[in-house]
Scaffold this active site. Structure first.
Site, PDB file in Angstrom:
ATOM      1  NE  ARG A   1      -4.038  -1.744   0.211  1.00 22.08           N
ATOM      2  CZ  ARG A   1      -4.049  -3.717  -0.082  1.00 22.08           C
ATOM      3  NH1 ARG A   1      -2.862  -4.098  -0.904  1.00 22.08           N
ATOM      4  NH2 ARG A   1      -5.202  -4.079  -0.219  1.00 22.08           N
TER       5      ARG A   1
ATOM      6  CB  SER B   1      -9.157  -2.487   4.399  1.00 24.32           C
ATOM      7  OG  SER B   1      -9.132  -3.609   4.258  1.00 24.32           O
TER       8      SER B   1
ATOM      9  CD  GLU C   1      -5.881  -0.166   1.952  1.00 25.47           C
ATOM     10  OE1 GLU C   1      -5.227  -0.799   2.619  1.00 25.47           O
ATOM     11  OE2 GLU C   1      -7.080   0.310   1.129  1.00 25.47           O
TER      12      GLU C   1
HETATM   13  C1  LIG Z   1     -15.389  -2.198  -1.705  1.00 31.54           C
HETATM   14  C2  LIG Z   1     -14.083  -1.579  -1.513  1.00 31.54           C
HETATM   15  C3  LIG Z   1     -13.224  -2.574  -1.772  1.00 31.54           C
HETATM   16  C4  LIG Z   1     -12.096  -2.581  -1.968  1.00 31.54           C
HETATM   17  N1  LIG Z   1     -11.064  -3.347  -1.698  1.00 31.54           N
HETATM   18  C5  LIG Z   1      -9.795  -3.063  -2.219  1.00 31.54           C
HETATM   19  C6  LIG Z   1      -8.710  -4.251  -2.608  1.00 31.54           C
HETATM   20  O1  LIG Z   1      -9.253  -6.033  -1.887  1.00 31.54           O
HETATM   21  N2  LIG Z   1      -7.055  -3.996  -2.569  1.00 31.54           N
HETATM   22  C7  LIG Z   1      -6.658  -2.063  -2.688  1.00 31.54           C
HETATM   23  O2  LIG Z   1      -5.911  -2.740  -2.480  1.00 31.54           O
HETATM   24  N3  LIG Z   1      -7.845  -2.217  -2.538  1.00 31.54           N
HETATM   25  C8  LIG Z   1      -9.497  -1.923  -1.820  1.00 31.54           C
HETATM   26  N4  LIG Z   1     -10.007  -1.162  -1.729  1.00 31.54           N
HETATM   27  C9  LIG Z   1      -9.151   0.802  -1.882  1.00 31.54           C
HETATM   28  C10 LIG Z   1      -9.171   1.359  -2.935  1.00 31.54           C
HETATM   29  O3  LIG Z   1      -9.867   0.552  -3.792  1.00 31.54           O
HETATM   30  C11 LIG Z   1      -8.370   1.315  -3.933  1.00 31.54           C
HETATM   31  O4  LIG Z   1      -6.940   2.037  -3.128  1.00 31.54           O
HETATM   32  C12 LIG Z   1      -7.898   1.636  -5.348  1.00 31.54           C
HETATM   33  O5  LIG Z   1      -6.476   1.654  -5.797  1.00 31.54           O
HETATM   34  C13 LIG Z   1      -7.957   3.566  -4.841  1.00 31.54           C
HETATM   35  O6  LIG Z   1      -8.138   4.346  -6.363  1.00 31.54           O
HETATM   36  P1  LIG Z   1      -9.076   5.422  -6.298  1.00 31.54           P
HETATM   37  O7  LIG Z   1      -8.677   5.396  -7.694  1.00 31.54           O
HETATM   38  O8  LIG Z   1     -10.087   5.171  -5.968  1.00 31.54           O
HETATM   39  O9  LIG Z   1      -8.436   6.255  -5.619  1.00 31.54           O
HETATM   40  P2  LIG Z   1      -8.941   7.473  -4.892  1.00 31.54           P
HETATM   41  O10 LIG Z   1      -9.357   7.494  -3.765  1.00 31.54           O
HETATM   42  O11 LIG Z   1      -9.511   8.225  -5.686  1.00 31.54           O
HETATM   43  O12 LIG Z   1      -7.263   7.955  -4.732  1.00 31.54           O
HETATM   44  C14 LIG Z   1      -6.001   7.171  -3.449  1.00 31.54           C
HETATM   45  C15 LIG Z   1      -5.165   8.135  -3.721  1.00 31.54           C
HETATM   46  O13 LIG Z   1      -4.113   8.281  -4.511  1.00 31.54           O
HETATM   47  C16 LIG Z   1      -4.336   9.478  -5.317  1.00 31.54           C
HETATM   48  N5  LIG Z   1      -4.289   9.059  -6.879  1.00 31.54           N
HETATM   49  C17 LIG Z   1      -5.273   8.457  -7.594  1.00 31.54           C
HETATM   50  N6  LIG Z   1      -5.201   8.800  -8.654  1.00 31.54           N
HETATM   51  C18 LIG Z   1      -4.120   9.743  -8.796  1.00 31.54           C
HETATM   52  C19 LIG Z   1      -3.267   9.617  -9.871  1.00 31.54           C
HETATM   53  N7  LIG Z   1      -3.329   9.708 -10.836  1.00 31.54           N
HETATM   54  N8  LIG Z   1      -2.531  10.171  -9.908  1.00 31.54           N
HETATM   55  C20 LIG Z   1      -0.852  10.260  -8.461  1.00 31.54           C
HETATM   56  N9  LIG Z   1      -2.258   9.858  -7.119  1.00 31.54           N
HETATM   57  C21 LIG Z   1      -3.517   9.823  -7.440  1.00 31.54           C
HETATM   58  C22 LIG Z   1      -5.162  10.600  -4.509  1.00 31.54           C
HETATM   59  O14 LIG Z   1      -4.192  11.717  -4.637  1.00 31.54           O
HETATM   60  C23 LIG Z   1      -4.966   9.277  -2.990  1.00 31.54           C
HETATM   61  O15 LIG Z   1      -4.201   9.891  -2.310  1.00 31.54           O
HETATM   62  C24 LIG Z   1     -11.314  -0.863  -1.925  1.00 31.54           C
HETATM   63  C25 LIG Z   1     -12.567  -0.015  -2.044  1.00 31.54           C
HETATM   64  C26 LIG Z   1     -13.790  -0.498  -1.575  1.00 31.54           C
HETATM   65  C27 LIG Z   1     -14.522   0.635  -1.519  1.00 31.54           C
HETATM   66  C1  LIG Z   2     -10.643  -4.363   1.160  1.00 32.96           C
HETATM   67  C2  LIG Z   2      -9.258  -4.220   1.268  1.00 32.96           C
HETATM   68  O1  LIG Z   2      -8.412  -5.058   0.517  1.00 32.96           O
HETATM   69  C3  LIG Z   2      -8.170  -6.690   1.077  1.00 32.96           C
HETATM   70  C4  LIG Z   2      -7.865  -7.819   0.225  1.00 32.96           C
HETATM   71  O2  LIG Z   2      -9.460  -7.100  -0.521  1.00 32.96           O
HETATM   72  C5  LIG Z   2      -8.108  -9.128   0.737  1.00 32.96           C
HETATM   73  C6  LIG Z   2      -8.683  -9.977  -0.043  1.00 32.96           C
HETATM   74  O3  LIG Z   2      -7.189 -10.365  -0.647  1.00 32.96           O
HETATM   75  O4  LIG Z   2      -7.411  -8.426   1.617  1.00 32.96           O
HETATM   76  C7  LIG Z   2      -6.878  -7.895   2.373  1.00 32.96           C
HETATM   77  O5  LIG Z   2      -8.019  -7.798   3.931  1.00 32.96           O
HETATM   78  P1  LIG Z   2      -7.783  -8.329   5.388  1.00 32.96           P
HETATM   79  O6  LIG Z   2      -6.836  -8.291   6.539  1.00 32.96           O
HETATM   80  O7  LIG Z   2      -9.094  -8.056   5.949  1.00 32.96           O
HETATM   81  O8  LIG Z   2      -8.229 -10.598   5.248  1.00 32.96           O
HETATM   82  P2  LIG Z   2      -9.327 -11.109   4.446  1.00 32.96           P
HETATM   83  O9  LIG Z   2      -8.227 -12.246   4.364  1.00 32.96           O
HETATM   84  O10 LIG Z   2      -9.834 -10.471   4.248  1.00 32.96           O
HETATM   85  O11 LIG Z   2      -9.440 -11.331   6.996  1.00 32.96           O
HETATM   86  C8  LIG Z   2      -7.690 -11.343   7.185  1.00 32.96           C
HETATM   87  C9  LIG Z   2      -7.876 -12.427   8.636  1.00 32.96           C
HETATM   88  O12 LIG Z   2      -9.189 -11.404   9.506  1.00 32.96           O
HETATM   89  C10 LIG Z   2      -9.945 -12.561   9.429  1.00 32.96           C
HETATM   90  N1  LIG Z   2     -11.857 -11.625   9.948  1.00 32.96           N
HETATM   91  C11 LIG Z   2     -12.173 -10.936   8.980  1.00 32.96           C
HETATM   92  C12 LIG Z   2     -12.644 -10.355   8.721  1.00 32.96           C
HETATM   93  C13 LIG Z   2     -13.973 -10.395  10.189  1.00 32.96           C
HETATM   94  O13 LIG Z   2     -14.756  -9.847  10.289  1.00 32.96           O
HETATM   95  N2  LIG Z   2     -12.715 -10.934  11.253  1.00 32.96           N
HETATM   96  C14 LIG Z   2     -11.836 -11.434  11.060  1.00 32.96           C
HETATM   97  O14 LIG Z   2     -11.530 -11.814  12.184  1.00 32.96           O
HETATM   98  C15 LIG Z   2     -10.250 -13.356   8.672  1.00 32.96           C
HETATM   99  O15 LIG Z   2     -10.486 -14.532   8.935  1.00 32.96           O
HETATM  100  C16 LIG Z   2      -8.177 -14.138   8.576  1.00 32.96           C
HETATM  101  O16 LIG Z   2      -7.931 -13.897   9.360  1.00 32.96           O
HETATM  102  C17 LIG Z   2      -6.960  -6.445   2.123  1.00 32.96           C
HETATM  103  N3  LIG Z   2      -6.868  -5.502   3.074  1.00 32.96           N
HETATM  104  C18 LIG Z   2      -5.467  -5.332   3.756  1.00 32.96           C
HETATM  105  C19 LIG Z   2      -5.574  -3.779   4.451  1.00 32.96           C
HETATM  106  O17 LIG Z   2      -4.484  -5.175   3.376  1.00 32.96           O
HETATM  107  C20 LIG Z   2      -8.935  -3.117   1.081  1.00 32.96           C
HETATM  108  O18 LIG Z   2      -7.417  -2.612   0.643  1.00 32.96           O
HETATM  109  O19 LIG Z   2      -9.320  -1.844   0.962  1.00 32.96           O
END
Ligand SMILES: Cc1cc2nc3c(=O)[nH]c(=O)nc-3n(C[C@H](O)[C@H](O)[C@H](O)COP(=O)(O)OP(=O)(O)OC[C@H]3O[C@@H](n4cnc5c(N)ncnc54)[C@H](O)[C@@H]3O)c2cc1C
Ligand SMILES: C=C(O[C@H]1[C@H](O)[C@@H](CO)O[C@H](OP(=O)(O)OP(=O)(O)OC[C@H]2O[C@@H](n3ccc(=O)[nH]c3=O)[C@H](O)[C@@H]2O)[C@@H]1NC(C)=O)C(=O)O
Ligand SMILES: NC(=O)C1=CN([C@@H]2O[C@H](COP(=O)(O)OP(=O)(O)OC[C@H]3O[C@@H](n4cnc5c(N)ncnc54)[C@H](OP(=O)(O)O)[C@@H]3O)[C@@H](O)[C@H]2O)C=CC1
Length: 299
Positions: free
Chosen positions: A173, A223, A293
């Site tokens: 991240r 997250s 995050e």
């Molecule tokens: C339901 C849900 C599920 C998610 N699951 C995941 C997941 O599994 N894994 C994960 O890593 N994240 C996850 N996220 C978080 C998020 O989607 C990611 O961090 C994503 O990469 C953010 O992209 P964005 O375009 O929305 O960035 P924004 O939220 O718009 O911006 C995030 C940061 O990036 C910067 N930024 C954006 N675009 C640019 C650019 N072109 N140039 C320079 N800086 C820029 C912004 O200034 C800001 O600091 C999830 C979010 C939601 C709502």
């Molecule tokens: C959603 C994001 O990314 C997600 C990504 O989608 C998933 C799947 O790979 O793994 C990360 O979640 P996470 O760390 O919560 O991973 P999970 O595998 O869902 O859970 C981790 C551990 O927590 C436990 N867990 C999860 C949910 C809950 O309510 N309670 C709990 O105890 C699970 O059983 C597991 O042992 C990323 N988050 C981070 C901060 O690294 C994001 O970054 O915004």
């Protein structure tokens, strides 16, 4: 303050909107107003806008799809630079090059339709390519660092640069863009050929896992906290009995405790109070410090 900039935008046909609501631009659906949002359509337009902002010492913030942003109730008193119009996407053999404003979903679907594998992990992450590179987004064992070949961006002095993946400092991240004013314009991804059916099956598997475990039906920013070294934020939060804990309209999701959700009428102040409460309780009960995050805008 923005009259001169608006005149320039009009003269150069650069799209913009005045007085936007940040809650309409973030997946948390939280945040006050911002006086001006500009959507450059080309790298040259992006250069024009940022040069003007830098020369006039005007604060700006780059917004992708707003899926990792908590915006203040007081809004943001600067210019929002939207990347949504940087939408090119093209393939050359096993490399896909695409604009920072393209959604990850679109990029994944494009790669899959050309029988190219590597981006399946990103299926279901609701961000843009620029936001994903900035965050080094990842899921299910994959990360942007595994597939990115290079990124092209506007340097803080307004020049355009391209760096290869090895120089992007991509770790969990984090990237060389973290905390800077650099603007990512496009990125190249190195993929590998595979059967379309196998790629689709992996995408289906990941979205299935997401849908069953994550509260996708509620506004959130994914997250809220990073995984601390040696633990999982989600597990620690659940262990502390915080599942379902609510402050105003902000709640620790019952479905996945790593997600703080907006139950409908949460303010940024509610969400901030909940973030601090969770951090304090987890620290007191487990000793782990949870780092946000989610990125704060306008605080
Ligand atoms: C339901 C849900 C599920 C998610 N699951 C995941 C997941 O599994 N894994 C994960 O890593 N994240 C996850 N996220 C978080 C998020 O989607 C990611 O961090 C994503 O990469 C953010 O992209 P964005 O375009 O929305 O960035 P924004 O939220 O718009 O911006 C995030 C940061 O990036 C910067 N930024 C954006 N675009 C640019 C650019 N072109 N140039 C320079 N800086 C820029 C912004 O200034 C800001 O600091 C999830 C979010 C939601 C709502
Ligand atoms: C959603 C994001 O990314 C997600 C990504 O989608 C998933 C799947 O790979 O793994 C990360 O979640 P996470 O760390 O919560 O991973 P999970 O595998 O869902 O859970 C981790 C551990 O927590 C436990 N867990 C999860 C949910 C809950 O309510 N309670 C709990 O105890 C699970 O059983 C597991 O042992 C990323 N988050 C981070 C901060 O690294 C994001 O970054 O915004
Ligand atoms: N909890 C929350 O706060 C939020 C959760 N989510 C969840 O995150 C996930 C991903 O969201 P998001 O990235 O917005 O994804 P979407 O499924 O909404 O798709 C975004 C864009 O990707 C392109 N696309 C999607 N599927 C295909 C396809 N099969 N073929 C070609 N192009 C496609 C389309 O672009 P185009 O229209 O340009 O062709 C589409 O508009 C979803 O599961 C959603 O439920 C999303 C937002 C908020």
């Amino acid at each position: 303050m923005f009259d001169k900039l608006i005149e320039r935008l009009k003269n150069e046909s650069i799209p913009y909107k005045e007085n936007i609501r940040l809650r309409d631009y973030t997946t948390f659906q939280i945040g006050g107003n911002c006086p001006l949002a500009v959507s450059p359509e080309t790298a040259a337009q992006m250069q024009t806008v940022t040069t003007w902002l830098l020369e006039n010492d005007c604060p700006y913030f780059v917004l992708g799809k707003g899926s990792n942003i908590l915006a203040s109730d007081n809004g943001y008193d600067g210019v929002l630079i939207l990347t949504q119009s940087l939408r090119t996407i093209e393939k050359n053999e096993n490399t896909v090059r695409c604009g920072a404003g393209v959604s990850l979903s679109k990029l994944c679907a494009f790669a899959a339709s050309h029988a190219l594998s590597g981006l399946e992990f990103a299926w279901g992450i609701p961000g843009s390519v620029g936001g994903a590179v900035y965050m080094n987004a990842g899921a299910y064992g994959g990360e942007i660092v595994d597939v990115i070949k290079s990124a092209t961006f506007l340097e803080e002095d307004g020049t355009i640069r391209t760096l290869p993946a090895e120089e992007l400092d991509l770790t969990y991240r984090h990237s060389c863009f973290t905390g800077t004013k650099r603007i990512i314009l496009e990125a190249e991804f190195s993929l590998h050929p595979d059967e379309k059916e196998a790629i689709s099956a992996r995408m289906d598997d990941y979205i299935g896992r997401r849908t069953s475990k994550q509260p996708l039906d509620k506004p959130s920013a994914g997250s809220t906290f990073k995984r601390p070294k040696g633990g999982y934020a989600s597990a620690l939060i659940e262990q502390c009995g915080l599942k379902g804990f609510t402050i105003g309209g902000a709640q620790v999701s019952e479905k996945h405790s790593g997600f703080l959700i907006n139950c409908g009428d949460a303010t940024a102040a509610d969400m901030e109070a909940l973030i601090h409460h969770v951090q304090r309780v987890v620290k007191e009960q487990t000793g782990f410090s949870l780092e946000c995050e989610v990125i704060h805008l306008g605080f």
